[in-house]
Design a protein around this motif. Structure first.
Motif, PDB file in Angstrom:
ATOM      1  N   LEU A 118      19.487  29.322  66.393  1.00 31.03           N
ATOM      2  CA  LEU A 118      20.589  28.103  67.489  1.00 31.03           C
ATOM      3  C   LEU A 118      21.629  28.147  66.953  1.00 31.03           C
ATOM      4  N   GLY A 119      22.514  29.227  65.976  1.00 29.32           N
ATOM      5  CA  GLY A 119      24.129  29.218  66.097  1.00 29.32           C
ATOM      6  C   GLY A 119      24.132  28.475  64.529  1.00 29.32           C
ATOM      7  N   ASP A 120      23.970  27.337  64.417  1.00 29.16           N
ATOM      8  CA  ASP A 120      24.496  26.838  63.258  1.00 29.16           C
ATOM      9  C   ASP A 120      23.237  27.017  61.945  1.00 29.16           C
ATOM     10  N   ALA A 121      23.082  27.387  61.289  1.00 25.56           N
ATOM     11  CA  ALA A 121      21.999  27.560  60.145  1.00 25.56           C
ATOM     12  C   ALA A 121      21.914  26.121  59.025  1.00 25.56           C
ATOM     13  N   ASN A 122      23.008  25.837  58.959  1.00 26.14           N
ATOM     14  CA  ASN A 122      23.220  24.927  57.565  1.00 26.14           C
ATOM     15  C   ASN A 122      22.572  23.900  58.792  1.00 26.14           C
ATOM     16  N   SER A 123      22.340  23.562  59.030  1.00 25.77           N
ATOM     17  CA  SER A 123      21.330  22.015  60.682  1.00 25.77           C
ATOM     18  C   SER A 123      20.485  22.603  60.520  1.00 25.77           C
ATOM     19  N   MET A 124      20.029  24.036  60.638  1.00 22.14           N
ATOM     20  CA  MET A 124      18.252  23.636  60.703  1.00 22.14           C
ATOM     21  C   MET A 124      18.011  24.082  58.980  1.00 22.14           C
ATOM     22  N   TYR A 125      18.218  24.118  58.114  1.00 21.76           N
ATOM     23  CA  TYR A 125      17.961  24.338  56.610  1.00 21.76           C
ATOM     24  C   TYR A 125      18.038  22.832  56.540  1.00 21.76           C
ATOM     25  N   PHE A 126      19.203  21.848  56.754  1.00 13.64           N
ATOM     26  CA  PHE A 126      19.286  20.723  56.396  1.00 13.64           C
ATOM     27  C   PHE A 126      17.852  19.614  56.858  1.00 13.64           C
ATOM     28  N   VAL A 127      17.674  20.167  58.416  1.00 14.02           N
ATOM     29  CA  VAL A 127      17.030  19.452  58.775  1.00 14.02           C
ATOM     30  C   VAL A 127      15.186  20.266  57.769  1.00 14.02           C
ATOM     31  N   ALA A 128      15.689  20.880  57.892  1.00 14.56           N
ATOM     32  CA  ALA A 128      14.108  21.987  57.136  1.00 14.56           C
ATOM     33  C   ALA A 128      13.695  20.968  56.031  1.00 14.56           C
ATOM     34  N   MET A 129      15.191  20.354  55.120  1.00 15.98           N
ATOM     35  CA  MET A 129      14.055  19.910  53.873  1.00 15.98           C
ATOM     36  C   MET A 129      14.127  18.715  53.836  1.00 15.98           C
ATOM     37  N   ILE A 130      14.627  17.664  55.403  1.00 17.17           N
ATOM     38  CA  ILE A 130      13.838  16.397  55.163  1.00 17.17           C
ATOM     39  C   ILE A 130      12.583  16.240  55.713  1.00 17.17           C
ATOM     40  N   LEU A 131      11.799  17.969  56.678  1.00 19.82           N
ATOM     41  CA  LEU A 131      10.865  17.205  56.452  1.00 19.82           C
ATOM     42  C   LEU A 131      10.165  17.922  55.816  1.00 19.82           C
ATOM     43  N   GLY A 132      10.399  18.856  55.085  1.00 20.30           N
ATOM     44  CA  GLY A 132       9.917  19.101  53.538  1.00 20.30           C
ATOM     45  C   GLY A 132       9.491  18.458  52.505  1.00 20.30           C
ATOM     46  N   VAL A 133      10.500  17.052  52.083  1.00 23.55           N
ATOM     47  CA  VAL A 133      10.578  16.173  51.613  1.00 23.55           C
ATOM     48  C   VAL A 133       9.313  14.676  52.100  1.00 23.55           C
ATOM     49  N   LEU A 134       9.319  14.820  53.392  1.00 25.88           N
ATOM     50  CA  LEU A 134       8.638  14.257  54.474  1.00 25.88           C
ATOM     51  C   LEU A 134       6.864  14.590  54.022  1.00 25.88           C
ATOM     52  N   ALA A 135       7.270  16.042  53.574  1.00 24.69           N
ATOM     53  CA  ALA A 135       5.681  17.089  53.637  1.00 24.69           C
ATOM     54  C   ALA A 135       5.154  16.552  52.148  1.00 24.69           C
ATOM     55  N   ALA A 167       8.775  24.664  58.058  1.00 24.62           N
ATOM     56  CA  ALA A 167       8.513  25.664  57.979  1.00 24.62           C
ATOM     57  C   ALA A 167       8.764  26.482  59.093  1.00 24.62           C
ATOM     58  N   VAL A 168       9.141  25.794  59.899  1.00 28.30           N
ATOM     59  CA  VAL A 168       9.869  26.052  61.618  1.00 28.30           C
ATOM     60  C   VAL A 168      11.066  26.257  61.952  1.00 28.30           C
ATOM     61  N   PHE A 169      11.797  25.114  61.053  1.00 29.93           N
ATOM     62  CA  PHE A 169      13.307  25.221  61.242  1.00 29.93           C
ATOM     63  C   PHE A 169      14.173  25.859  60.241  1.00 29.93           C
ATOM     64  N   ALA A 170      13.406  26.142  59.375  1.00 31.28           N
ATOM     65  CA  ALA A 170      13.846  27.463  58.054  1.00 31.28           C
ATOM     66  C   ALA A 170      14.110  27.948  58.489  1.00 31.28           C
ATOM     67  N   PHE A 171      13.093  29.470  59.546  1.00 25.39           N
ATOM     68  CA  PHE A 171      12.476  30.122  59.590  1.00 25.39           C
ATOM     69  C   PHE A 171      14.252  29.893  60.961  1.00 25.39           C
ATOM     70  N   VAL A 172      13.887  29.756  61.794  1.00 21.75           N
ATOM     71  CA  VAL A 172      15.032  29.076  62.786  1.00 21.75           C
ATOM     72  C   VAL A 172      16.682  29.337  62.225  1.00 21.75           C
ATOM     73  N   GLY A 173      16.473  28.547  61.487  1.00 25.43           N
ATOM     74  CA  GLY A 173      17.867  28.974  60.388  1.00 25.43           C
ATOM     75  C   GLY A 173      17.950  30.375  60.108  1.00 25.43           C
ATOM     76  N   TYR A 174      17.053  30.242  59.631  1.00 27.74           N
ATOM     77  CA  TYR A 174      17.028  32.286  58.979  1.00 27.74           C
ATOM     78  C   TYR A 174      17.665  33.310  59.975  1.00 27.74           C
ATOM     79  N   GLN A 175      16.703  32.400  60.665  1.00 31.83           N
ATOM     80  CA  GLN A 175      17.171  33.630  61.906  1.00 31.83           C
ATOM     81  C   GLN A 175      18.687  33.641  62.707  1.00 31.83           C
ATOM     82  N   GLU A 176      19.080  32.696  62.242  1.00 27.24           N
ATOM     83  CA  GLU A 176      20.269  31.843  63.820  1.00 27.24           C
ATOM     84  C   GLU A 176      20.039  31.730  64.574  1.00 27.24           C
TER      85      GLU A 176
END
Length: 137
Positions: free
Chosen positions: A105-122, A94-103
């Motif tokens: 750290l610049g690259d939202a796609n990378s944040m969404y990618f990390v959020a998806m990986i962590l979501g799959v682990l959850a 959720a944190v990485f998805a929020f950071v990606g949504y707010q942009e």
């Protein structure tokens, strides 16, 4: 490509790297514990004494865990950690998805990618806790 640029682009790879290092360390420590128990059994055998039943039970327990693909630790210990891991990875996702949504750290796609990986682990830990087939007391 410089190291700083490489690190700034792929810093999120530290998460799986830390996971694999800790899993390897746990496996190594389990091996060392089992080896120490076997050495103790050898000492009892050389002296002609019978080993205590607790030592043999501990070795049997280690053998059962290795057959089932778990570490030498107690399966209930891992079961106690599973709800924490579900919440941890879901929260990080959720944190990485929020950071990606707010942009932030610049690259939202990378944040969404990390959020998806962590979501799959959850989700994987959630299904493991629900359908893991562990013994219930």
């Amino acid at each position: 490509m410089e190291f700083t640029e490489l690190f700034s682009r792929f810093w999120w790879l530290l998460f799986p790297l830390i996971f694999f290092i800790s899993a390897g360390w746990n496996s190594f420590m389990s091996y060392k514990r089992t080896k120490a128990k076997v050495e103790l059994l050898k000492t009892y055998a050389q002296s002609g004494n019978t080993p205590p039943p607790e030592l043999i039970a501990a070795l049997d327990k280690d053998e059962q865990h290795s057959r089932h693909g778990t570490s030498g630790g107690d399966a209930d210990d891992m079961a106690a950690w599973t709800p924490f891991l579900v919440v941890l990875f879901a929260g990080l996702s959720a944190v990485f998805a929020f950071v990606g949504y707010q942009e932030w750290l610049g690259d939202a796609n990378s944040m969404y990618f990390v959020a998806m990986i962590l979501g799959v682990l959850a989700i994987a830990f959630l299904f493991s806790s629900l359908f893991g087939g562990r013994r219930r007391k």
